[in-house]
Design a protein around this motif. Sequence first.
Motif: not given
Length: 252
Positions: A81-105
């Motif tokens: 991992a090279r990022g300062d932030f880590v998001k877990v995503l299970d292989a069988d799941d799906m993020l909704t649009p905008g999820a990463l931006a909301r977490d980061l904000t």
Amino acid sequence: MSKLVTVITAVHGPGAHHLSDAYKSLLSQDLPDGWGWEWVIQQDGETDDVSPHLPDDPRVNFGQGRAGRAAMARTIGLARARGDFVKVLDADDMLTPGALARDLTALLSNPGVSWATSRVLDYLPDGSTLGFDQDPPEGFIDRGAVLDHWKAHDYRAQVHPATLFMRRDLLLALGGWMALPASEDTGLLLALNAVSRGWFTAETGLLYRKWPGQVTNQAAHVDQGERDARMAVIEARASVLASLEGWRFNTD
């Protein structure tokens, strides 16, 4: 700051065919200007049945290792991992649009907040969804609140560990995911909450796929003896972390 979010996914052969949906959900993410994501996929095992499902994308970093279940795969993947932030995503799941931006904000806008979670919808085999009726209000999750709720509700937290987004340095300080055959993400959630405030986003951030082959659907997952042992060590770790004088993660 690297302005990079690392998404970590553990995968094994039976669930590899779902990676295409997970990838599509990553493509739907729109991060703030200057930010990007990388996808670290770590196979739990060294077979040839995952690689055919990997997308052709330079942001994808794939690795393999001997089988040891999801906790070990994610933690081994953390080495890349090279990022300062880590998001877990299970292989069988799906993020909704905008999820990463909301977490980061949530983390960038709230000093002292080191991790975030969001609302989850179960994604059923017929394509319908089912929500959880006890979500907390959007906002801060105070230190210790998750452990208190978890103990009072038969070891069920008020927020879902499959949605965790966290600072990589704190994740490393806690040793990654707990070395358990299951509930390793719950153990991490309680450890994070023992040393730092969190944030809950009320907007749905994850579709949690329900299907016959998922690990949590297997009989061994609900074996009472193993479950009691998992819950005991998860609680003990969180309680000890909370009691350590000076062990408070501060981002101020």
